[in-house]
Write a protein that holds these residues in place. Structure first.
Motif, PDB file in Angstrom:
ATOM      1  N   LEU A 216       0.829  -1.211   0.000  1.00  0.00           N
ATOM      2  CA  LEU A 216       0.000   0.000   0.000  1.00  0.00           C
ATOM      3  C   LEU A 216       0.863   1.260   0.000  1.00  0.00           C
ATOM      4  O   LEU A 216       0.539   2.233  -0.683  1.00  0.00           O
ATOM      5  CB  LEU A 216      -0.951   0.002   1.199  1.00  0.00           C
ATOM      6  N   GLU A 217       1.954   1.241   0.754  1.00  0.00           N
ATOM      7  CA  GLU A 217       2.834   2.418   0.793  1.00  0.00           C
ATOM      8  C   GLU A 217       3.509   2.642  -0.552  1.00  0.00           C
ATOM      9  O   GLU A 217       3.750   3.765  -0.957  1.00  0.00           O
ATOM     10  CB  GLU A 217       3.873   2.263   1.904  1.00  0.00           C
ATOM     11  N   ARG A 218       3.804   1.561  -1.252  1.00  0.00           N
ATOM     12  CA  ARG A 218       4.493   1.671  -2.536  1.00  0.00           C
ATOM     13  C   ARG A 218       3.551   2.097  -3.663  1.00  0.00           C
ATOM     14  O   ARG A 218       3.917   2.906  -4.509  1.00  0.00           O
ATOM     15  CB  ARG A 218       5.136   0.326  -2.891  1.00  0.00           C
ATOM     16  N   ASP A 219       2.323   1.563  -3.673  1.00  0.00           N
ATOM     17  CA  ASP A 219       1.471   1.718  -4.847  1.00  0.00           C
ATOM     18  C   ASP A 219       0.243   2.599  -4.690  1.00  0.00           C
ATOM     19  O   ASP A 219      -0.410   2.901  -5.663  1.00  0.00           O
ATOM     20  CB  ASP A 219       1.006   0.334  -5.327  1.00  0.00           C
ATOM     21  N   SER A 220      -0.114   2.978  -3.470  1.00  0.00           N
ATOM     22  CA  SER A 220      -1.340   3.772  -3.322  1.00  0.00           C
ATOM     23  C   SER A 220      -1.005   5.185  -2.870  1.00  0.00           C
ATOM     24  O   SER A 220       0.120   5.479  -2.500  1.00  0.00           O
ATOM     25  CB  SER A 220      -2.285   3.105  -2.308  1.00  0.00           C
ATOM     26  N   LYS A 221      -2.000   6.000  -2.879  1.00  0.00           N
ATOM     27  CA  LYS A 221      -1.830   7.405  -2.492  1.00  0.00           C
ATOM     28  C   LYS A 221      -2.321   7.669  -1.069  1.00  0.00           C
ATOM     29  O   LYS A 221      -2.505   8.800  -0.687  1.00  0.00           O
ATOM     30  CB  LYS A 221      -2.604   8.291  -3.462  1.00  0.00           C
ATOM     31  N   ILE A 222      -2.557   6.608  -0.309  1.00  0.00           N
ATOM     32  CA  ILE A 222      -3.088   6.800   1.036  1.00  0.00           C
ATOM     33  C   ILE A 222      -1.975   6.759   2.075  1.00  0.00           C
ATOM     34  O   ILE A 222      -0.916   6.187   1.843  1.00  0.00           O
ATOM     35  CB  ILE A 222      -4.167   5.757   1.394  1.00  0.00           C
ATOM     36  N   VAL A 223      -2.252   7.376   3.214  1.00  0.00           N
ATOM     37  CA  VAL A 223      -1.346   7.284   4.354  1.00  0.00           C
ATOM     38  C   VAL A 223      -1.758   6.023   5.113  1.00  0.00           C
ATOM     39  O   VAL A 223      -2.886   5.919   5.593  1.00  0.00           O
ATOM     40  CB  VAL A 223      -1.454   8.526   5.258  1.00  0.00           C
ATOM     41  N   VAL A 224      -0.861   5.061   5.175  1.00  0.00           N
ATOM     42  CA  VAL A 224      -1.164   3.776   5.799  1.00  0.00           C
ATOM     43  C   VAL A 224      -0.910   3.876   7.303  1.00  0.00           C
ATOM     44  O   VAL A 224       0.169   4.302   7.716  1.00  0.00           O
ATOM     45  CB  VAL A 224      -0.292   2.657   5.177  1.00  0.00           C
ATOM     46  N   PRO A 225      -1.900   3.486   8.125  1.00  0.00           N
ATOM     47  CA  PRO A 225      -1.676   3.527   9.573  1.00  0.00           C
ATOM     48  C   PRO A 225      -0.563   2.554   9.971  1.00  0.00           C
ATOM     49  O   PRO A 225      -0.251   1.619   9.244  1.00  0.00           O
ATOM     50  CB  PRO A 225      -3.021   3.107  10.166  1.00  0.00           C
ATOM     51  N   SER A 226      -0.004   2.775  11.137  1.00  0.00           N
ATOM     52  CA  SER A 226       1.081   1.918  11.620  1.00  0.00           C
ATOM     53  C   SER A 226       0.539   0.568  12.062  1.00  0.00           C
ATOM     54  O   SER A 226      -0.536   0.478  12.652  1.00  0.00           O
ATOM     55  CB  SER A 226       1.779   2.571  12.801  1.00  0.00           C
ATOM     56  N   LEU A 227       1.325  -0.456  11.786  1.00  0.00           N
ATOM     57  CA  LEU A 227       1.037  -1.792  12.305  1.00  0.00           C
ATOM     58  C   LEU A 227       1.408  -1.825  13.785  1.00  0.00           C
ATOM     59  O   LEU A 227       2.284  -1.072  14.202  1.00  0.00           O
ATOM     60  CB  LEU A 227       1.925  -2.808  11.596  1.00  0.00           C
ATOM     61  N   PRO A 228       0.794  -2.723  14.562  1.00  0.00           N
ATOM     62  CA  PRO A 228       1.295  -2.884  15.924  1.00  0.00           C
ATOM     63  C   PRO A 228       2.752  -3.325  15.861  1.00  0.00           C
ATOM     64  O   PRO A 228       3.167  -3.978  14.898  1.00  0.00           O
ATOM     65  CB  PRO A 228       0.397  -3.976  16.512  1.00  0.00           C
ATOM     66  N   GLY A 229       3.527  -2.959  16.857  1.00  0.00           N
ATOM     67  CA  GLY A 229       4.971  -3.185  16.848  1.00  0.00           C
ATOM     68  C   GLY A 229       5.413  -4.614  16.620  1.00  0.00           C
ATOM     69  O   GLY A 229       4.653  -5.560  16.777  1.00  0.00           O
ATOM     70  N   LYS A 230       6.674  -4.756  16.268  1.00  0.00           N
ATOM     71  CA  LYS A 230       7.279  -6.047  15.968  1.00  0.00           C
ATOM     72  C   LYS A 230       7.532  -6.872  17.228  1.00  0.00           C
ATOM     73  O   LYS A 230       7.820  -8.056  17.143  1.00  0.00           O
ATOM     74  CB  LYS A 230       8.602  -5.800  15.224  1.00  0.00           C
TER      75      LYS A 230
END
Length: 163
Positions: free
Chosen positions: A81-95
């Motif tokens: 999504l970060e590479r191909d879309s124009k949206i701001v992607v919310p953060s995933l829960p931590g690793k």
């Protein structure tokens, strides 16, 4: 206070119980549930989650689906999504790096039941935010993530057309 000022209610159409409790015009419900940990020991062990989708949005091919996803596949979705879309992607829960250190985290680390439940809840919030975005709903990677049994990482990125 002036007695001439009167607030008038707007006339709304009458609504009966069948209107009030009928299926909404458009809905997208996503649940992350039923975590299962696979493998024995620390090497090669992982937890996956069931991602259950119910929708009546025309952009989705299936109106109900259920797939199993690992945390690494949620990471893949974020990257796509970060590479191909124009949206701001919310953060995933931590690793959960802390959880993986035996002297620092819980005894069972990332396989601790409470950790798995906390992560499940956070992943559910994350995927509902992402899938609720109107522009993300047209992304092929989101559809694959939500409705295909396996993710084809060699897919051609693009938009999904209404069928």
């Amino acid at each position: 206070m002036n007695g001439d000022l009167v607030t008038k209610r707007l006339d709304a159409p009458h609504q009966d119980l069948s209107d009030a409790y009928s299926c909404p015009a458009n809905f997208l419900e996503i649940e992350v549930a039923n975590p299962i940990t696979h493998g024995i020991g620390q090497t090669g062990r992982y937890t996956d989650y069931e991602v259950i989708v119910k929708t009546n949005l025309p952009v989705f091919k299936l109106k109900e689906s259920s797939v199993r996803r690992r945390y690494s596949e949620f990471e893949w979705l974020v990257d796509e999504l970060e590479r191909d879309s124009k949206i701001v992607v919310p953060s995933l829960p931590g690793k959960a790096l802390k959880e993986q250190l035996p002297f620092f985290g819980r005894k069972k680390g990332i396989f601790d039941e409470q950790f798995i439940e906390d992560r499940r809840k956070a992943l559910e919030i994350f995927i509902n935010k992402v899938a609720g975005h109107p522009l993300a709903q047209n992304e092929r990677c989101l559809h694959m993530f939500l409705q295909e049994k396996s993710i084809d990482k060699s897919y051609v990125p693009g938009k999904v057309r209404n069928t």
